[in-house]
Design a protein around this motif. Structure first.
Motif, PDB file in Angstrom:
ATOM      1  N   ILE A   1       0.874  -1.177   0.000  1.00  0.00           N
ATOM      2  CA  ILE A   1       0.000   0.000   0.000  1.00  0.00           C
ATOM      3  C   ILE A   1       0.911   1.227   0.000  1.00  0.00           C
ATOM      4  O   ILE A   1       1.828   1.313   0.819  1.00  0.00           O
ATOM      5  CB  ILE A   1      -0.919   0.009   1.239  1.00  0.00           C
ATOM      6  N   PRO A   2       0.698   2.158  -0.940  1.00  0.00           N
ATOM      7  CA  PRO A   2       1.597   3.313  -1.022  1.00  0.00           C
ATOM      8  C   PRO A   2       1.679   4.057   0.307  1.00  0.00           C
ATOM      9  O   PRO A   2       0.669   4.185   1.013  1.00  0.00           O
ATOM     10  CB  PRO A   2       0.946   4.189  -2.090  1.00  0.00           C
ATOM     11  N   ILE A   3       2.874   4.516   0.632  1.00  0.00           N
ATOM     12  CA  ILE A   3       3.104   5.158   1.932  1.00  0.00           C
ATOM     13  C   ILE A   3       2.253   6.417   2.091  1.00  0.00           C
ATOM     14  O   ILE A   3       1.736   6.691   3.175  1.00  0.00           O
ATOM     15  CB  ILE A   3       4.612   5.441   2.120  1.00  0.00           C
ATOM     16  N   LEU A   4       2.047   7.151   1.009  1.00  0.00           N
ATOM     17  CA  LEU A   4       1.243   8.377   1.117  1.00  0.00           C
ATOM     18  C   LEU A   4      -0.190   8.049   1.525  1.00  0.00           C
ATOM     19  O   LEU A   4      -0.787   8.731   2.368  1.00  0.00           O
ATOM     20  CB  LEU A   4       1.256   9.125  -0.220  1.00  0.00           C
ATOM     21  N   LEU A   5      -0.731   6.977   0.954  1.00  0.00           N
ATOM     22  CA  LEU A   5      -2.078   6.539   1.311  1.00  0.00           C
ATOM     23  C   LEU A   5      -2.142   6.162   2.780  1.00  0.00           C
ATOM     24  O   LEU A   5      -3.093   6.508   3.492  1.00  0.00           O
ATOM     25  CB  LEU A   5      -2.463   5.357   0.420  1.00  0.00           C
ATOM     26  N   GLN A   6      -1.095   5.475   3.265  1.00  0.00           N
ATOM     27  CA  GLN A   6      -1.082   5.091   4.681  1.00  0.00           C
ATOM     28  C   GLN A   6      -1.035   6.313   5.580  1.00  0.00           C
ATOM     29  O   GLN A   6      -1.725   6.379   6.596  1.00  0.00           O
ATOM     30  CB  GLN A   6       0.107   4.181   4.970  1.00  0.00           C
ATOM     31  N   ILE A   7      -0.226   7.299   5.210  1.00  0.00           N
ATOM     32  CA  ILE A   7      -0.118   8.506   6.033  1.00  0.00           C
ATOM     33  C   ILE A   7      -1.479   9.197   6.114  1.00  0.00           C
ATOM     34  O   ILE A   7      -1.962   9.528   7.206  1.00  0.00           O
ATOM     35  CB  ILE A   7       0.933   9.473   5.446  1.00  0.00           C
ATOM     36  N   LEU A   8      -2.120   9.387   4.952  1.00  0.00           N
ATOM     37  CA  LEU A   8      -3.417  10.072   4.942  1.00  0.00           C
ATOM     38  C   LEU A   8      -4.454   9.281   5.724  1.00  0.00           C
ATOM     39  O   LEU A   8      -5.258   9.845   6.471  1.00  0.00           O
ATOM     40  CB  LEU A   8      -3.884  10.280   3.503  1.00  0.00           C
TER      41      LEU A   8
ATOM     42  N   VAL B   1      10.694  -5.109 -13.219  1.00  0.00           N
ATOM     43  CA  VAL B   1       9.326  -5.221 -12.707  1.00  0.00           C
ATOM     44  C   VAL B   1       9.262  -4.664 -11.279  1.00  0.00           C
ATOM     45  O   VAL B   1       8.340  -3.926 -10.922  1.00  0.00           O
ATOM     46  CB  VAL B   1       8.830  -6.679 -12.741  1.00  0.00           C
ATOM     47  N   GLY B   2      10.281  -4.991 -10.469  1.00  0.00           N
ATOM     48  CA  GLY B   2      10.326  -4.463  -9.106  1.00  0.00           C
ATOM     49  C   GLY B   2      10.336  -2.946  -9.094  1.00  0.00           C
ATOM     50  O   GLY B   2       9.626  -2.304  -8.316  1.00  0.00           O
ATOM     51  N   SER B   3      11.128  -2.376  -9.995  1.00  0.00           N
ATOM     52  CA  SER B   3      11.217  -0.925 -10.079  1.00  0.00           C
ATOM     53  C   SER B   3       9.892  -0.321 -10.556  1.00  0.00           C
ATOM     54  O   SER B   3       9.506   0.770 -10.130  1.00  0.00           O
ATOM     55  CB  SER B   3      12.354  -0.577 -11.027  1.00  0.00           C
ATOM     56  N   PHE B   4       9.181  -1.067 -11.413  1.00  0.00           N
ATOM     57  CA  PHE B   4       7.881  -0.610 -11.879  1.00  0.00           C
ATOM     58  C   PHE B   4       6.865  -0.608 -10.726  1.00  0.00           C
ATOM     59  O   PHE B   4       6.042   0.297 -10.609  1.00  0.00           O
ATOM     60  CB  PHE B   4       7.397  -1.505 -13.018  1.00  0.00           C
ATOM     61  N   ILE B   5       6.962  -1.624  -9.865  1.00  0.00           N
ATOM     62  CA  ILE B   5       6.074  -1.668  -8.701  1.00  0.00           C
ATOM     63  C   ILE B   5       6.301  -0.434  -7.832  1.00  0.00           C
ATOM     64  O   ILE B   5       5.364   0.231  -7.394  1.00  0.00           O
ATOM     65  CB  ILE B   5       6.320  -2.959  -7.888  1.00  0.00           C
ATOM     66  N   ALA B   6       7.591  -0.121  -7.596  1.00  0.00           N
ATOM     67  CA  ALA B   6       7.904   1.061  -6.787  1.00  0.00           C
ATOM     68  C   ALA B   6       7.352   2.319  -7.452  1.00  0.00           C
ATOM     69  O   ALA B   6       6.802   3.196  -6.780  1.00  0.00           O
ATOM     70  CB  ALA B   6       9.411   1.178  -6.597  1.00  0.00           C
ATOM     71  N   LEU B   7       7.471   2.396  -8.784  1.00  0.00           N
ATOM     72  CA  LEU B   7       6.965   3.571  -9.498  1.00  0.00           C
ATOM     73  C   LEU B   7       5.457   3.685  -9.335  1.00  0.00           C
ATOM     74  O   LEU B   7       4.919   4.769  -9.122  1.00  0.00           O
ATOM     75  CB  LEU B   7       7.331   3.487 -10.977  1.00  0.00           C
ATOM     76  N   PHE B   8       4.777   2.535  -9.435  1.00  0.00           N
ATOM     77  CA  PHE B   8       3.321   2.535  -9.317  1.00  0.00           C
ATOM     78  C   PHE B   8       2.899   3.089  -7.951  1.00  0.00           C
ATOM     79  O   PHE B   8       1.949   3.846  -7.839  1.00  0.00           O
ATOM     80  CB  PHE B   8       2.790   1.121  -9.512  1.00  0.00           C
ATOM     81  N   LYS B   9       3.654   2.691  -6.910  1.00  0.00           N
ATOM     82  CA  LYS B   9       3.353   3.220  -5.584  1.00  0.00           C
ATOM     83  C   LYS B   9       3.617   4.720  -5.533  1.00  0.00           C
ATOM     84  O   LYS B   9       2.876   5.470  -4.907  1.00  0.00           O
ATOM     85  CB  LYS B   9       4.232   2.521  -4.536  1.00  0.00           C
TER      86      LYS B   9
ATOM     87  N   VAL C   1      -4.380  -4.917  -4.630  1.00  0.00           N
ATOM     88  CA  VAL C   1      -4.558  -6.055  -5.540  1.00  0.00           C
ATOM     89  C   VAL C   1      -3.611  -5.930  -6.731  1.00  0.00           C
ATOM     90  O   VAL C   1      -2.925  -6.890  -7.105  1.00  0.00           O
ATOM     91  CB  VAL C   1      -6.030  -6.141  -6.014  1.00  0.00           C
ATOM     92  N   ILE C   2      -3.523  -4.716  -7.300  1.00  0.00           N
ATOM     93  CA  ILE C   2      -2.637  -4.518  -8.452  1.00  0.00           C
ATOM     94  C   ILE C   2      -1.181  -4.778  -8.063  1.00  0.00           C
ATOM     95  O   ILE C   2      -0.467  -5.539  -8.718  1.00  0.00           O
ATOM     96  CB  ILE C   2      -2.794  -3.079  -8.994  1.00  0.00           C
ATOM     97  N   LEU C   3      -0.746  -4.183  -6.948  1.00  0.00           N
ATOM     98  CA  LEU C   3       0.655  -4.301  -6.558  1.00  0.00           C
ATOM     99  C   LEU C   3       1.003  -5.724  -6.139  1.00  0.00           C
ATOM    100  O   LEU C   3       2.077  -6.235  -6.464  1.00  0.00           O
ATOM    101  CB  LEU C   3       0.965  -3.341  -5.405  1.00  0.00           C
ATOM    102  N   TYR C   4       0.066  -6.368  -5.426  1.00  0.00           N
ATOM    103  CA  TYR C   4       0.353  -7.713  -4.954  1.00  0.00           C
ATOM    104  C   TYR C   4       0.487  -8.668  -6.130  1.00  0.00           C
ATOM    105  O   TYR C   4       1.407  -9.498  -6.182  1.00  0.00           O
ATOM    106  CB  TYR C   4      -0.757  -8.189  -4.014  1.00  0.00           C
ATOM    107  N   SER C   5      -0.416  -8.524  -7.133  1.00  0.00           N
ATOM    108  CA  SER C   5      -0.274  -9.444  -8.264  1.00  0.00           C
ATOM    109  C   SER C   5       1.003  -9.161  -9.039  1.00  0.00           C
ATOM    110  O   SER C   5       1.653 -10.083  -9.531  1.00  0.00           O
ATOM    111  CB  SER C   5      -1.504  -9.398  -9.188  1.00  0.00           C
ATOM    112  N   MET C   6       1.379  -7.863  -9.124  1.00  0.00           N
ATOM    113  CA  MET C   6       2.644  -7.576  -9.811  1.00  0.00           C
ATOM    114  C   MET C   6       3.830  -8.169  -9.072  1.00  0.00           C
ATOM    115  O   MET C   6       4.760  -8.693  -9.678  1.00  0.00           O
ATOM    116  CB  MET C   6       2.824  -6.060  -9.965  1.00  0.00           C
ATOM    117  N   SER C   7       3.815  -8.087  -7.723  1.00  0.00           N
ATOM    118  CA  SER C   7       4.979  -8.592  -6.998  1.00  0.00           C
ATOM    119  C   SER C   7       5.034 -10.118  -7.053  1.00  0.00           C
ATOM    120  O   SER C   7       6.118 -10.703  -7.100  1.00  0.00           O
ATOM    121  CB  SER C   7       5.004  -8.079  -5.562  1.00  0.00           C
ATOM    122  N   ARG C   8       3.858 -10.764  -7.093  1.00  0.00           N
ATOM    123  CA  ARG C   8       3.838 -12.222  -7.306  1.00  0.00           C
ATOM    124  C   ARG C   8       4.475 -12.565  -8.650  1.00  0.00           C
ATOM    125  O   ARG C   8       5.299 -13.475  -8.774  1.00  0.00           O
ATOM    126  CB  ARG C   8       2.388 -12.738  -7.312  1.00  0.00           C
ATOM    127  N   TYR C   9       4.061 -11.777  -9.666  1.00  0.00           N
ATOM    128  CA  TYR C   9       4.568 -12.005 -11.022  1.00  0.00           C
ATOM    129  C   TYR C   9       6.084 -11.856 -11.044  1.00  0.00           C
ATOM    130  O   TYR C   9       6.793 -12.678 -11.641  1.00  0.00           O
ATOM    131  CB  TYR C   9       3.906 -11.003 -11.961  1.00  0.00           C
TER     132      TYR C   9
END
Lengths: 401, 365
Positions: free
Chosen positions: A144-151, B293-301, B344-352
């Motif tokens: 879960i993105p950290i910003l979402l958690q903070i908010l 893919v890992g870096s893409f997950i971080a970007l998505f967050k 759900v999106i991030l978890y499936s990506m990290s599984r992948y």
């Protein structure tokens, strides 16, 4: 060395004999390519700079760092250690921002490390429930993105904690409400230096005792417990001196709609530190798990064969070896946490980005200077942290390998 | 002479089978294990009931309810239902929503068709072609042109915007990242110096300062007539940021290539470009795929941060929807919903990415 390729190039260039093959010479090409790259970058930089000066002039923005000495004119919720009021300068506001960034980062790092260590070990536990709970915690909060958690935690805290009038009250000296946590503050007058002096003496004394017990351990194998000495010298001694010198605490008290006196930690600080801790703890837990898994199975078996109990195997054999692997990624996470603390700007905890890139920028409008100063602070922090990491890696290299 | 016959195997004692043995082994094997079990049960007892009460037992599942009739004891899921379109499409005009749906639909078709081509020799052409053509199609669909009505970018929002920012970030930063990775490995000192300074600078500062830089400072660098789109500024910031991280990931791949590959390519008389494109990069990129893919997950967050510079991604929609006087005070429902979608999106990506890691690691052992 630095001149060798330049001179090499000129020697080749003035030997007119093989002009055509010069173009196909890799080293000559490399030099030409780099000159081209520098010229292109310099051209764009010049264009950008030129436009920037024009734009600044047209919009009537001043330039330079003179604004740092102007009166800031705004109040700050949280300020620790430093005296600050709206009459202070922007430079002082900048310092308050840095201190607040460091305080929330250090708080976050402290709790993230503890939670991370516990969860990381729990994930390797034999106990099915504990293992699954640790896994669930990691998988939920890491994705879960950290910003979402903070908010989220901020909105929860605002609603869940009582109003100042109905504060949760601990012994009439500590109060918790929807604005923050209010604590008594030691009054720092002349006598306070005695307390600091006694603290320093206590630390030096403890280091001396610890060194001696380590030496004894090396020579005879007898282990002395130094924790009582630690508590006595570092914690208890300054407290005794503090109360003996007749000093007092400044207690917070409800005046009107809010608390006055004492020291307070705002609810924004709580939401931020809490979210940063539980988010970063998931990464620390994963680092510790992979560290423990990197320790050879034989180590554990050998320790068990020597008759050590499970807890001692973990503490004396597994963890010291696991941490060698786990600490570099953990330190990286500390850096990430410090960088993520900049998200405070979403809830308004007054750290560097909120104060400086937010409030000061809105008042002054000198975006370039302000954002560059902000970035420089973070760059300095990350350089210091990578320096620590390098020193650690050097120390931890297996010797004689 | 005794005759040996096979005797019937005895069942193991009850205490060592099935549930009892499992419980004994996993929950009650020692005193400390029993204590841990009780601690865990106590934690579950503390945490689970309030969460379940709020989300399910005390919640109002009447999807037509309004803020008043919902009550305050539990979640009001009508809020999500009422604002669902805003969460997905932002402020995109109602009658044009088919364009966004088509854009997502094409992705599904492309991926499905791609999986049919798994063994085809044209697979690489197909993938590269899609990556080149699809962004243009998607842009025309989303923004307009070619007879479609123009929808300004300030109308974009919600999950659509989140996906757009993340996708543009990864696609645009990829070629730049390769250049900087090669630059950092280069023997040319000035090129190397520039690459190292850029990468370390970007990695040393928080994304939020780069976004501020892109949104406030960048317009100053261009002549006054150029009016910068807010979304474009955010995209530039995200791309500059992601480039540095992708460059480091690819550098890891480059370093894993044995020296012999470089030397063999040189010995075959390949030029630098031929060597890089035909020999080094195909191997280096393949090794780096899990980390990309890992870096893409971080970007998505990280895309959620665009809300701070005033774009309405999915997270910012929570604020926008609850500032509507009809739905005051329903932040928690909004945050929980957004968290679930992104999770759900991030978890499936990290599984992948885990699966990719396993697949590639076995090939290299």
């Amino acid at each position: 060395m630095a001149n060798s390729w330049v001179s090499h190039f000129f020697i080749k260039f003035f030997m007119f004999t093989k002009l055509k093959s010069l173009l196909y010479n890799n080293e000559v090409r490399a030099v030409l390519f780099q000159i081209l790259a520098v010229v292109v970058i310099a051209y764009f930089a010049y264009q950008a700079f030129d436009n920037m000066m024009l734009n600044i002039e047209q919009r009537g923005i001043r330039s330079g760092f003179g604004f740092l000495n102007n009166e800031s004119g705004f109040a700050v919720n949280d300020s620790f250690f430093l005296e600050y009021s709206p009459a202070s300068t922007n430079l002082q506001a900048f310092y308050v921002g840095i201190v607040n960034t460091l305080i929330v980062s250090i708080t976050g790092i402290f709790f993230a490390s503890i939670i991370g260590l516990v969860v990381g070990i729990a994930r390797l536990s034999n106990n099915y429930l504990i293992k699954k709970m640790a896994t669930a915690y990691i998988e939920i909060f890491r994705n879960i993105p950290i910003l979402l958690q903070i908010l989220f935690w901020y909105s929860i805290a605002l609603n869940a904690f009582p109003s100042p009038r109905n504060s949760i009250n601990f012994f009439d000296s500590v109060f918790l409400n929807s604005r923050g946590l209010y604590l008594p503050k030691p009054i720092m007058d002349g006598d306070f230096y005695f307390v600091i002096a006694s603290f320093v003496i206590g630390v030096i004394g403890y280091i001396f005792i610890k060194k001696r017990s380590d030496k004894k351990h090396d020579e005879t194998g007898i282990v002395t417990n130094t924790i009582p000495y630690f508590l006595g010298l570092v914690v208890f001694l300054p407290m005794v001196v503090y109360f003996a010198s007749g000093a007092q605490l400044d207690y917070p008290a409800l005046k009107g709609f809010n608390f006055k006196g004492g020291t307070d930690l705002s609810i924004e600080f709580f939401a931020l530190a809490f979210s940063l801790s539980i988010y970063t703890a998931t990464y620390i837990a994963e680092a510790i798990r992979s560290g423990v898994e990197s320790v050879d199975k034989g180590q554990k078996e050998a320790a068990a064969a020597l008759g050590l109990k499970n807890t001692r195997i973990m503490r004396l054999i597994i963890l010291p070896q696991a941490l060698r692997v786990a600490i570099p990624p953990i330190i990286n996470q500390y850096l990430n946490l410090t960088k993520n603390s900049s998200l405070a700007t979403a809830v308004g905890y007054s750290e560097l980005v909120t104060i400086f890139s937010g409030t000061v920028l809105n008042v002054i409008g000198q975006a370039i200077e302000i954002i560059i100063l902000t970035m420089l602070v973070y760059l300095t922090i990350s350089l210091v942290i990578s320096l620590i990491l390098n020193i650690f890696n050097k120390k931890m290299q297996i010797k004689g390998g | 002479m005794a005759i040996y016959s096979l005797k019937e195997t005895k069942q193991p004692p009850q205490s060592q089978t099935k549930a009892v043995a499992w419980l004994k082994e996993n929950l009650f094997s020692s005193v400390s294990n029993v204590a841990l079990t009780f601690i865990a049960l106590y934690l579950i007892y503390l945490l689970l009931p309030p969460i379940l009460n709020w989300t399910i037992f005390n919640a109002n599942f009447d999807l037509t309810a309004d803020n008043q009739s919902c009550g305050r004891e539990g979640a009001c899921w009508a809020f999500i239902n009422a604002n669902f379109k805003m969460f997905i499409y932002g402020f995109y005009p109602q009658e044009e929503l088919w364009r966004v749906n088509t854009m997502f639909g094409i992705i599904v078709v492309l991926v499905a068709f791609g999986s049919l081509l798994k063994t085809s020799q044209y697979r690489a052409h197909y993938i590269i072609g899609s990556f080149l053509i699809y962004p243009i199609v998607a842009f025309i669909l989303l923004y307009g042109g070619l007879g479609l009505e123009v929808v300004e970018t300030d109308k974009w929002g919600g999950l659509t915007l989140t996906v757009v920012v993340a996708a543009v970030g990864i696609v645009a930063s990829f070629p730049l990242g390769i250049l900087f990775a090669l630059g950092r490995q280069s023997k040319m000192r000035i090129v190397k110096f520039i690459s190292v300074v850029y990468i370390e600078f970007v990695r040393g500062v928080p994304l939020i300062t780069i976004l501020f830089m892109a949104s406030v400072v960048l317009p100053l660098f261009f002549s006054a007539g150029m009016d910068f789109d807010k979304l474009l500024r955010a995209l530039i910031g995200i791309t500059l940021f992601q480039t540095a991280y992708i460059a480091e990931v690819i550098r890891g791949g480059l370093q894993a290539i044995p020296r012999g590959q470089y030397e063999a390519a040189d010995a075959s008389g390949l030029s630098f470009v031929q060597k890089t494109v035909l020999v080094i990069l195909p191997q280096a990129l393949k090794i780096s795929i899990p980390n990309i893919v890992g870096s893409f997950i971080a970007l998505f967050k990280d895309t959620t941060l665009v809300l701070i510079i005033g774009l309405f991604d999915m997270l910012a929609i929570v604020g926008a929807a609850t500032s509507n006087s009809n739905w005051l005070g329903r932040e928690a429902e909004g945050y929980v919903f957004v968290a679930m979608v992104i999770w759900v999106i991030l978890y499936s990506m990290s599984r992948y990415s885990k699966r990719l890691e396993v697949r590639f690691s076995t090939e290299h052992k």
